[in-house]
Design an enzyme around this catalytic site. Structure first.
Site, PDB file in Angstrom:
ATOM      1  N   ASP A  22      -2.268 -84.270 -37.984  1.00 48.51           N
ATOM      2  CA  ASP A  22      -0.843 -84.445 -37.668  1.00 48.51           C
ATOM      3  C   ASP A  22      -0.638 -85.506 -36.588  1.00 48.51           C
ATOM      4  OD1 ASP A  22       1.875 -83.912 -37.888  1.00 48.51           O
ATOM      5  OD2 ASP A  22       1.808 -82.374 -36.327  1.00 48.51           O
ATOM      6  N   HIS A  39      -0.209 -93.805 -40.883  1.00 47.58           N
ATOM      7  CA  HIS A  39      -1.043 -93.221 -41.944  1.00 47.58           C
ATOM      8  C   HIS A  39      -2.275 -94.102 -42.196  1.00 47.58           C
ATOM      9  CE1 HIS A  39       1.920 -90.216 -42.437  1.00 47.58           C
ATOM     10  NE2 HIS A  39       2.817 -90.985 -43.025  1.00 47.58           N
ATOM     11  N   LEU A 130     -24.112 -83.682 -57.392  1.00 48.54           N
ATOM     12  CA  LEU A 130     -24.858 -83.973 -56.151  1.00 48.54           C
ATOM     13  C   LEU A 130     -25.430 -82.690 -55.547  1.00 48.54           C
ATOM     14  CD1 LEU A 130     -22.378 -86.589 -54.594  1.00 48.54           C
ATOM     15  CD2 LEU A 130     -24.651 -87.037 -55.556  1.00 48.54           C
TER      16      LEU A 130
END
Ligand code: FPP
Length: 244
Positions: A22, A39, A130
């Site tokens: 956040d 972002h 994997l």
């Protein structure tokens, strides 16, 4: 840093850390930049923190990247987040085998832009081949804790209707196996940067006994030192799980 040289070791070290990433918007606004700039830096912070968690021996890292409520944001902001997810997923797909990561998704992928949904399924396919001891990064995209519980309840009800399950056999462990987090231990530690003290619909079932660590640092400014501090705080907690 290698696992052995970390300040905290053994049982005091969480196996599973979850992070509510956040503060990207506020970080950008404080600098006079568009929220999307936050972002972009936040995505880099994610990369740095994911590698660090893997290096110190965290087996599972779950990050809240986009909630079922985040669609309320402007189309431009949503687009940039989707583009970032696309770019970082492509990169992770290339690097997973080399850097010993696996990726899994929590959330309703059917609500995503079709290309991203397809990429998420491809990443899942690569990951499932994997080794299981590679660090597992769970990306929560179009994720909400209530939505996850509802989707699990619907799946269970459908199995009952099909006759493969009985309502009376449902217990906590069986219900957990219907959640996005099926098969994974609950996070011992949930970290929230950005100064708020709420869960925001994150891992509502899994957080029943998680230790919560909040810091004012905004996610783009979050550093590996903050992870160390959160783990040190976790190591000092007295976890009683309802006992004495
Ligand atoms: C919360 O900050 C952050 C988000 C809703 C988006 C998180 C997305 C990224 C970090 C980029 C892509 C992620 C990955 C994993 C590559 P906010 O915008 O709510 O901040 P504010 O509270 O300051 O407004």
């Amino acid at each position: 840093m290698a696992e052995e040289s970390h300040a905290v070791a053994g049982a005091a070290m969480p196996r599973h850390i979850a992070i509510i990433m956040d503060g990207n918007g506020r970080w950008a606004t404080k600098r006079g930049l568009p929220r999307t700039a936050g972002h972009k830096v936040g995505a880099e912070t994610f990369r740095k923190i994911a590698y660090y968690c893997k290096d110190i021996g965290i087996q599972y890292l779950t990050v809240y990247a986009f909630s079922t409520e985040n669609w309320k944001r402007s189309a431009e902001e949503v687009n940039v987040i989707m583009l970032l997810l696309n770019r970082y997923l492509h990169e992770l797909m290339e690097l997973m085998a080399r850097d010993h990561f696996r990726i899994r998704f929590f959330g309703d992928l059917t609500g995503l832009p079709p290309k991203l949904e397809q990429l998420a399924h491809q990443t899942d396919d690569v990951s499932s081949a994997l080794p299981k001891d590679y660090c597992l990064v769970n990306l929560c995209i179009n994720y909400g804790g209530r939505d996850e519980i509802l989707r699990a309840a619907r799946k269970y009800a459908a199995d009952c209707a099909a006759g493969t399950r009985k309502p009376g056999e449902l217990d906590e462990s069986l219900f957990s196996s219907y959640l996005d987090s099926a098969g994974l231990p609950d996070p011992e530690l949930i970290i929230r940067p950005g100064g708020e003290f709420r869960l925001s619909n994150f891992l509502l079932w899994q957080c029943a006994y998680s230790e919560f660590y909040a810091t004012d640092t905004l996610w783009p400014d979050f550093t590996t030192d903050e992870i160390d501090k959160a783990i040190a705080a976790y190591a000092r907690r007295n976890r009683r799980f309802g006992g004495v």
